[in-house]
Enzyme design. Structure first.
Site, mmCIF file in Angstrom:
data_model
loop_
_atom_site.group_PDB
_atom_site.id
_atom_site.type_symbol
_atom_site.label_atom_id
_atom_site.label_comp_id
_atom_site.label_asym_id
_atom_site.label_seq_id
_atom_site.Cartn_x
_atom_site.Cartn_y
_atom_site.Cartn_z
ATOM 1 N N ILE A 1 0.863 -1.190 0.000
ATOM 2 C CA ILE A 1 0.000 0.000 0.000
ATOM 3 C C ILE A 1 0.894 1.233 0.000
ATOM 4 O O ILE A 1 1.795 1.361 0.836
ATOM 5 C CB ILE A 1 -0.919 -0.033 1.236
ATOM 6 C CG1 ILE A 1 -1.853 -1.246 1.127
ATOM 7 C CG2 ILE A 1 -1.719 1.266 1.357
ATOM 8 C CD1 ILE A 1 -2.598 -1.568 2.401
ATOM 9 N N ASN B 1 -5.083 1.232 -10.309
ATOM 10 C CA ASN B 1 -4.933 -0.138 -9.812
ATOM 11 C C ASN B 1 -6.007 -1.010 -10.462
ATOM 12 O O ASN B 1 -7.050 -0.513 -10.895
ATOM 13 C CB ASN B 1 -5.116 -0.149 -8.292
ATOM 14 C CG ASN B 1 -4.912 -1.526 -7.694
ATOM 15 O OD1 ASN B 1 -3.987 -2.260 -8.076
ATOM 16 N ND2 ASN B 1 -5.774 -1.913 -6.763
ATOM 17 N N HIS C 1 -8.313 -4.545 -9.635
ATOM 18 C CA HIS C 1 -8.713 -5.368 -8.492
ATOM 19 C C HIS C 1 -9.677 -6.451 -8.976
ATOM 20 O O HIS C 1 -10.616 -6.157 -9.721
ATOM 21 C CB HIS C 1 -9.392 -4.478 -7.442
ATOM 22 C CG HIS C 1 -9.749 -5.228 -6.209
ATOM 23 N ND1 HIS C 1 -8.823 -5.546 -5.230
ATOM 24 C CD2 HIS C 1 -10.928 -5.757 -5.797
ATOM 25 C CE1 HIS C 1 -9.425 -6.230 -4.278
ATOM 26 N NE2 HIS C 1 -10.697 -6.380 -4.592
HETATM 27 C C1 GRF Z 1 -4.745 -9.578 -10.626
HETATM 28 O O1 GRF Z 1 -5.820 -10.460 -10.458
HETATM 29 C C2 GRF Z 1 -5.099 -8.200 -10.124
HETATM 30 O O2 GRF Z 1 -6.451 -7.908 -10.214
HETATM 31 C C3 GRF Z 1 -4.695 -8.268 -8.668
HETATM 32 O O3 GRF Z 1 -3.543 -9.066 -8.642
HETATM 33 C C4 GRF Z 1 -3.548 -9.960 -9.744
HETATM 34 C C5 GRF Z 1 -2.240 -9.761 -10.465
HETATM 35 O O4 GRF Z 1 -2.036 -10.704 -11.493
HETATM 36 N N1 GRF Z 1 -4.501 -6.933 -8.135
HETATM 37 P P1 GRF Z 1 -0.780 -10.553 -12.470
HETATM 38 O O5 GRF Z 1 0.475 -10.443 -11.601
HETATM 39 O O6 GRF Z 1 -0.979 -9.328 -13.304
HETATM 40 O O7 GRF Z 1 -0.775 -11.804 -13.271
#
Ligand code: GRF
Length: 207
Positions: free
Chosen positions: A95, A110, A112
């Site tokens: 964070i 970001n 999520h």
């Molecule tokens: C994704 O599902 C994203 O939404 C979350 O962390 C994961 C990262 O996946 N914040 P990657 O490292 O981009 O494959």
């Protein structure tokens, strides 16, 4: 052609969203350019992906800074050293403190793996959605503010939960959506097509 927005992509793991942005930015019409990939830990696949794409990398390890404020300053310094003017968090498990929002105002985004405000938090959104028994979950792209996962929402897309879904199977379908909508949202940010008005983000198609 207009100048591309230099960005830093912040990662902690596999980096499949980083890869989607790198792939999109191979098109010269894409409005953002990945100047540096910053990881809070060494040895992750995302750093390899950056290396293959010929993009600079930096590791800013939490343990070298010990606290959120100096860690945040070091991440911002690393991004600025490479000329980045926006921070794109892609599976980044730390964070950032308020200094980041001051140094990159309305320029931190970001992704999520849930339909916020449902199932916030950096670690367990997919498992919590499954455990809750929701029939629909999804993906959210949002601006980063001081409070975790509550910044203005840029894009969302729903994904159905299927009978017998496992966390891995559901996360794989969420990832497919992420890999499409995150590069689009970053392109819109870089084109100056996003305006924040209170809690709402307005997309202008032709800035
Ligand atoms: C994704 O599902 C994203 O939404 C979350 O962390 C994961 C990262 O996946 N914040 P990657 O490292 O981009 O494959």
């Amino acid at each position: 052609m207009r100048e591309r927005l230099p960005i830093a992509v912040l990662v902690s793991g596999s980096g499949s969203n980083l890869q989607a942005i790198l792939d999109a930015s191979a098109d010269p019409r894409y409005a953002a350019e990945v100047r540096v990939v910053i990881s809070d830990r060494p040895g992750v696949r995302a750093l390899e992906r950056a290396g293959h794409a010929g993009v600079s990398t930096e590791v800013v390890a939490w343990r070298d800074h010990g606290d959120r404020e100096p860690f945040t300053a070091a991440v911002c310094d690393a991004a600025e050293r490479h000329g980045a003017r926006a921070l794109v968090l892609a599976g980044f498990l730390r964070i950032l403190g308020p200094e980041a929002m001051v140094r990159f105002p309305d320029r931190i985004v970001n992704i999520h793996p849930s339909l916020l405000p449902a199932f916030p938090g950096t670690m367990h959104a997919v498992g919590e959605a499954l455990a809750h028994g929701v029939k629909v979950t999804g993906v959210t792209v949002h601006f980063v503010t001081e409070e975790v996962d509550v910044g203005p929402i840029i894009a969302q897309e729903a994904v159905r939960v299927l009978p017998g879904d496992t966390e891995a199977a559901l996360h794989a379908r969420l990832h497919e959506v992420e890999h499409r909508i995150y590069p689009e949202a970053v392109d819109a940010l870089a084109r100056g097509a996003l305006t924040v008005a209170g809690r709402a983000v307005v997309w202008k198609e032709d800035p």
